[in-house]
Design a protein around this motif. Structure first.
Motif, mmCIF file in Angstrom:
data_model
loop_
_atom_site.group_PDB
_atom_site.id
_atom_site.type_symbol
_atom_site.label_atom_id
_atom_site.label_comp_id
_atom_site.label_asym_id
_atom_site.label_seq_id
_atom_site.Cartn_x
_atom_site.Cartn_y
_atom_site.Cartn_z
ATOM 1 N N CYS A 168 0.984 -1.229 0.283
ATOM 2 C CA CYS A 168 -0.239 -0.403 0.158
ATOM 3 C C CYS A 168 0.473 1.122 0.166
ATOM 4 C CB CYS A 168 -1.308 -0.218 1.375
ATOM 5 S SG CYS A 168 -2.291 -1.481 0.962
ATOM 6 N N LEU A 169 0.129 2.224 -0.893
ATOM 7 C CA LEU A 169 1.150 3.471 -0.775
ATOM 8 C C LEU A 169 -0.026 4.752 -1.003
ATOM 9 C CD1 LEU A 169 3.434 2.370 -4.069
ATOM 10 C CD2 LEU A 169 4.458 2.389 -1.651
ATOM 11 N N ASN A 170 0.805 5.944 -0.716
ATOM 12 C CA ASN A 170 0.374 7.221 -1.294
ATOM 13 C C ASN A 170 -1.075 7.536 0.170
ATOM 14 O OD1 ASN A 170 1.861 7.841 -3.234
ATOM 15 N ND2 ASN A 170 -0.270 7.576 -4.597
ATOM 16 N N GLY A 171 -0.111 7.605 1.453
ATOM 17 C CA GLY A 171 -2.092 7.299 2.614
ATOM 18 C C GLY A 171 -1.852 8.342 1.868
ATOM 19 N N GLU A 208 4.488 7.603 -3.845
ATOM 20 C CA GLU A 208 5.408 6.366 -4.724
ATOM 21 C C GLU A 208 7.066 6.941 -5.271
ATOM 22 O OE1 GLU A 208 3.747 4.636 -8.869
ATOM 23 O OE2 GLU A 208 2.584 5.295 -7.915
ATOM 24 N N LYS A 209 6.471 8.417 -5.028
ATOM 25 C CA LYS A 209 7.492 8.810 -4.994
ATOM 26 C C LYS A 209 9.144 8.556 -4.767
ATOM 27 C CE LYS A 209 6.398 11.423 -9.522
ATOM 28 N NZ LYS A 209 7.382 11.419 -11.021
ATOM 29 N N THR A 210 8.846 8.252 -3.071
ATOM 30 C CA THR A 210 9.633 7.686 -1.986
ATOM 31 C C THR A 210 10.607 6.045 -2.275
ATOM 32 O OG1 THR A 210 8.263 7.762 -0.351
ATOM 33 C CG2 THR A 210 9.006 9.671 -0.659
ATOM 34 N N VAL A 211 9.770 6.125 -2.954
ATOM 35 C CA VAL A 211 10.049 4.043 -3.044
ATOM 36 C C VAL A 211 10.322 3.947 -4.534
ATOM 37 C CG1 VAL A 211 9.193 3.323 -1.277
ATOM 38 C CG2 VAL A 211 7.941 3.527 -3.015
#
Length: 456
Positions: free
Chosen positions: A289-292, A330-333
């Motif tokens: 899961c991303l972008n919380g 998403e950008k950080t991973v």
């Protein structure tokens, strides 16, 4: 006096062979067969197993998979030097030229929602009408044409025919609207239209309206009514976007790795997840899961369609955690924003089981048909940024390398050793039969010494 010359011993054994000699003959034949087969196997395995396995191990791929999302499937690329997946590596150029590009990232968080009201789920798509797949019925190869495999809901309109060999002024252009609209239709008496058109290159050139199709068999919907999918959402306090379905509802809390990361006392929470593992009456478990993203409750409840929800996740204006410890953006991973995806380091397989057909059908989904692009695990290497692979198991690769090199090599060496040994102990008499040299006295005369010729 000249040098003494010895006559060769006369042949021994005649037309008779004892049991040992017969078994020895069979053993020689078997060793010859094993040496030939093992030599050929070693030659082929060195090309189709040993060399690729060594290249894979030398590339030093990471054992922990990352996540790939398909961006583009170039089905008819002009550069086919290295495919994403081709059948039979030895025969280059015999496969469909397909090159897949994807974005690559690290995996996100696992999240478990608890104490939920029943979570609702439905299929949604953000595709625009002018982005839908289109098919021109009079065009295509052979007699099948582009409309021979129409499926689900099609919006067809007449257009000018450009095919010279089709004797009709007009043809049909059909768009696949299944992903963005749900259509129903009835005749005035409440029944459905029963006429079915079987589409080929020479038929279905007069379609006009909304049709429901199944592998090229289409029936027109009378008085069609189409509604946009996911256009009247009734949001709660949580939303989860997945590649297959959109989930939304109302829950009291969310946990990740045993840590509570959100409660219903906070702002409504939305996120993107790759997989939903379990959905029950009161719980839902999601992975990767991303972008919380948190959003004010009034604004969250005003979201009525799927595209608005995607916009919220893309902007990610208020992350759940500023330090990105859970549900990172998403950008950080992100690892690569675009790179080639291959099934292995060679971009081809040697199984001859049409493995690439299945591989391309899954990994090649780039969203052009209105579905979410394919998301799947892949492997990266620190030595290359221009490609990733999807099939990698270091232990299995080492085992294949050892088996493919050691087994035929040992058989070849053993059979050659046996043949050399037999060459020292076996002779051939004048009748062409093998005989065992140590088993007979080679005097040919009942044990007497052979006659010696003396020089005159």
């Amino acid at each position: 006096m000249g040098k003494k010359k010895h006559e060769p011993p006369p042949p021994t054994g005649g037309l008779d062979q004892n049991g040992l000699e017969k078994r020895l003959c069979n053993c020689i034949c078997l060793c010859q067969l094993v040496s030939i087969l093992s030599g050929v196997a070693l030659l082929y395995l060195s090309v189709i197993v040993v060399s690729p396995s060594k290249q894979t191990l030398d590339a030093e791929f990471e054992s922990t998979p990352v996540v790939c999302t398909t961006l583009e499937n170039m089905r008819n690329s002009t550069n086919c030097s290295v495919l994403s997946c081709g059948e039979w590596c030895i025969s280059k150029g015999g496969s469909t030229c397909a090159i897949i590009h994807a974005k690559v990232r690290r995996e996100g968080s696992a999240v478990s929602f608890r104490d939920c009201d029943p979570v609702r789920a439905t299929f949604c798509s953000a595709q625009e009408y002018n982005q839908t797949q289109q098919f021109i019925c009079s065009e295509g190869e052979d007699k099948t044409g582009q409309c021979d495999a129409l499926d689900r809901f099609m919006d067809c309109k007449p257009i000018k025919n450009k095919a010279d060999d089709i004797k009709t002024e007009m043809t049909s252009l059909c768009r696949n609207i299944t992903a963005i609209r749900d259509c129903r239709g009835t005749k005035p008496d409440g029944t459905q239209e029963k006429e079915i058109h079987v589409c080929t290159r020479y038929t279905c050139n007069a379609l006009n309206g909304i049709y429901e199709c199944s592998t090229g068999n289409c029936k027109k919907l009378e008085n069609p009514t189409c509604v946009d999918r996911c256009s009247n959402l009734d949001m709660g306090n949580m939303a989860v976007v997945t590649p297959d379905l959109f989930h939304w509802g109302r829950c009291r809390s969310a946990f990740s790795n045993g840590t509570r990361i959100w409660t219903d006392q906070q702002k409504p929470l939305s996120m993107y997840c790759t997989r939903i593992r379990n959905v029950s009456a009161t719980e839902m478990e999601a992975e990767d899961c991303l972008n919380g993203t948190l959003m004010d409750a009034p604004s969250f409840r005003q979201i009525t369609n799927y595209k608005q929800m995607l916009g919220v996740l893309e902007r990610n204006e208020e992350p759940l955690f500023e330090d990105q410890s859970f549900l990172p953006s998403e950008k950080t991973v992100e690892i690569f924003n675009r790179t080639k995806v291959m099934i292995n380091v060679l971009g081809c397989v040697n199984t001859l089981r049409k493995e690439c057909t299945t591989w391309l059908a899954h990994k090649g989904r780039d969203g052009s048909e209105g579905m979410h692009p394919a998301v799947y695990p892949c492997f990266i290497t620190p030595h290359a940024t221009n490609y990733v692979i999807t099939d990698y198991d270091r232990q299995a690769t080492v085992s294949q390398l050892v088996m493919a090199s050691a087994v035929p090599s040992c058989l070849l060496l053993f059979s050659c050793f046996c043949l050399c040994l037999c060459g020292k102990t076996v002779g051939v008499n004048e009748f062409g039969l093998f005989f065992c040299k140590p088993c007979h006295k080679q005097d040919g005369d009942g044990g007497k010494e052979p006659a010696k010729l003396r020089a005159p």
